[in-house]
Write a protein that holds these residues in place. Structure first.
Motif, PDB file in Angstrom:
ATOM      1  N   ARG A   9      -1.524  -3.952   7.349  1.00 12.49           N
ATOM      2  CA  ARG A   9      -0.720  -2.841   7.882  1.00 12.49           C
ATOM      3  C   ARG A   9      -1.558  -1.568   7.971  1.00 12.49           C
ATOM      4  O   ARG A   9      -1.496  -0.840   8.965  1.00 12.49           O
ATOM      5  N   ALA A  10      -2.359  -1.307   6.953  1.00 11.27           N
ATOM      6  CA  ALA A  10      -3.222  -0.122   6.956  1.00 11.27           C
ATOM      7  C   ALA A  10      -4.246  -0.210   8.087  1.00 11.27           C
ATOM      8  O   ALA A  10      -4.523   0.784   8.766  1.00 11.27           O
ATOM      9  N   THR A  11      -4.797  -1.391   8.292  1.00 13.46           N
ATOM     10  CA  THR A  11      -5.776  -1.583   9.374  1.00 13.46           C
ATOM     11  C   THR A  11      -5.128  -1.353  10.729  1.00 13.46           C
ATOM     12  O   THR A  11      -5.678  -0.667  11.591  1.00 13.46           O
ATOM     13  N   ILE A  12      -3.944  -1.899  10.912  1.00 16.75           N
ATOM     14  CA  ILE A  12      -3.223  -1.728  12.181  1.00 16.75           C
ATOM     15  C   ILE A  12      -2.880  -0.261  12.404  1.00 16.75           C
ATOM     16  O   ILE A  12      -3.073   0.275  13.502  1.00 16.75           O
ATOM     17  N   ASP A  13      -2.398   0.404  11.353  1.00 12.91           N
ATOM     18  CA  ASP A  13      -2.067   1.825  11.479  1.00 12.91           C
ATOM     19  C   ASP A  13      -3.288   2.648  11.878  1.00 12.91           C
ATOM     20  O   ASP A  13      -3.207   3.524  12.732  1.00 12.91           O
ATOM     21  N   GLU A  14      -4.417   2.353  11.267  1.00 13.25           N
ATOM     22  CA  GLU A  14      -5.659   3.079  11.579  1.00 13.25           C
ATOM     23  C   GLU A  14      -6.069   2.843  13.027  1.00 13.25           C
ATOM     24  O   GLU A  14      -6.449   3.770  13.740  1.00 13.25           O
ATOM     25  N   ARG A  15      -5.972   1.611  13.467  1.00 18.59           N
ATOM     26  CA  ARG A  15      -6.344   1.304  14.860  1.00 18.59           C
ATOM     27  C   ARG A  15      -5.398   1.984  15.838  1.00 18.59           C
ATOM     28  O   ARG A  15      -5.829   2.442  16.902  1.00 18.59           O
ATOM     29  N   LEU A  16      -4.128   2.045  15.498  1.00 17.70           N
ATOM     30  CA  LEU A  16      -3.174   2.737  16.369  1.00 17.70           C
ATOM     31  C   LEU A  16      -3.493   4.226  16.452  1.00 17.70           C
ATOM     32  O   LEU A  16      -3.427   4.833  17.527  1.00 17.70           O
ATOM     33  N   ARG A  17      -3.846   4.830  15.315  1.00 14.60           N
ATOM     34  CA  ARG A  17      -4.231   6.251  15.310  1.00 14.60           C
ATOM     35  C   ARG A  17      -5.480   6.472  16.155  1.00 14.60           C
ATOM     36  O   ARG A  17      -5.565   7.418  16.943  1.00 14.60           O
ATOM     37  N   GLU A  18      -6.461   5.596  16.003  1.00 16.48           N
ATOM     38  CA  GLU A  18      -7.689   5.720  16.788  1.00 16.48           C
ATOM     39  C   GLU A  18      -7.391   5.589  18.283  1.00 16.48           C
ATOM     40  O   GLU A  18      -7.941   6.338  19.092  1.00 16.48           O
ATOM     41  N   ALA A  19      -6.541   4.638  18.629  1.00 18.13           N
ATOM     42  CA  ALA A  19      -6.202   4.441  20.043  1.00 18.13           C
ATOM     43  C   ALA A  19      -5.472   5.663  20.592  1.00 18.13           C
ATOM     44  O   ALA A  19      -5.726   6.092  21.725  1.00 18.13           O
ATOM     45  N   GLU A  20      -4.590   6.243  19.801  1.00 15.92           N
ATOM     46  CA  GLU A  20      -3.863   7.431  20.250  1.00 15.92           C
ATOM     47  C   GLU A  20      -4.832   8.596  20.456  1.00 15.92           C
ATOM     48  O   GLU A  20      -4.756   9.307  21.462  1.00 15.92           O
ATOM     49  N   ASN A  21      -5.746   8.786  19.521  1.00 12.42           N
ATOM     50  CA  ASN A  21      -6.743   9.857  19.663  1.00 12.42           C
ATOM     51  C   ASN A  21      -7.608   9.636  20.899  1.00 12.42           C
ATOM     52  O   ASN A  21      -7.925  10.580  21.621  1.00 12.42           O
ATOM     53  N   TYR A  22      -7.984   8.392  21.159  1.00 12.43           N
ATOM     54  CA  TYR A  22      -8.786   8.076  22.334  1.00 12.43           C
ATOM     55  C   TYR A  22      -8.015   8.413  23.606  1.00 12.43           C
ATOM     56  O   TYR A  22      -8.558   9.026  24.535  1.00 12.43           O
ATOM     57  N   ARG A  23      -6.733   8.025  23.646  1.00 16.05           N
ATOM     58  CA  ARG A  23      -5.918   8.314  24.834  1.00 16.05           C
ATOM     59  C   ARG A  23      -5.760   9.809  25.054  1.00 16.05           C
ATOM     60  O   ARG A  23      -5.823  10.288  26.185  1.00 16.05           O
ATOM     61  N   LEU A  24      -5.556  10.558  23.958  1.00 16.93           N
ATOM     62  CA  LEU A  24      -5.414  12.013  24.090  1.00 16.93           C
ATOM     63  C   LEU A  24      -6.703  12.644  24.612  1.00 16.93           C
ATOM     64  O   LEU A  24      -6.672  13.499  25.504  1.00 16.93           O
ATOM     65  N   ALA A  25      -7.832  12.223  24.070  1.00 18.71           N
ATOM     66  CA  ALA A  25      -9.115  12.762  24.522  1.00 18.71           C
ATOM     67  C   ALA A  25      -9.358  12.422  25.983  1.00 18.71           C
ATOM     68  O   ALA A  25      -9.807  13.266  26.770  1.00 18.71           O
ATOM     69  N   ARG A  26      -9.030  11.204  26.376  1.00 13.29           N
ATOM     70  CA  ARG A  26      -9.220  10.786  27.767  1.00 13.29           C
ATOM     71  C   ARG A  26      -8.296  11.570  28.692  1.00 13.29           C
ATOM     72  O   ARG A  26      -8.714  12.007  29.771  1.00 13.29           O
ATOM     73  N   ALA A  27      -7.074  11.779  28.261  1.00  7.52           N
ATOM     74  CA  ALA A  27      -6.127  12.547  29.077  1.00  7.52           C
ATOM     75  C   ALA A  27      -6.631  13.977  29.272  1.00  7.52           C
ATOM     76  O   ALA A  27      -6.524  14.535  30.372  1.00  7.52           O
ATOM     77  N   LEU A  28      -7.180  14.573  28.217  1.00 12.25           N
ATOM     78  CA  LEU A  28      -7.726  15.927  28.346  1.00 12.25           C
ATOM     79  C   LEU A  28      -8.898  15.961  29.318  1.00 12.25           C
ATOM     80  O   LEU A  28      -9.011  16.883  30.133  1.00 12.25           O
TER      81      LEU A  28
END
Length: 50
Positions: A9-28
């Motif tokens: 669960r911790a690994t999945i949560d971390e990957r989801l956070r990383e993916a969200e940060n990547y999407r935000l950076a790409r959107a910017l």
């Protein structure tokens, strides 16, 4: 078994956070690119009108 689930669960949560940060950076980046393109287009039109 609980430890393994917590770890997964911790690994999945971390990957989801990383993916969200990547999407935000790409959107910017895409937003900035669009704004630059818009400014260039207005400048080109202004130069044509001169």
């Amino acid at each position: 078994m609980t430890y393994q689930l917590d770890t997964a669960r911790a690994t999945i949560d971390e990957r989801l956070r990383e993916a969200e940060n990547y999407r935000l950076a790409r959107a910017l980046r895409l937003k900035n690119r669009a704004e630059r393109t818009t400014r260039r287009a207005y400048q080109a039109l202004t130069n044509l009108a001169s």
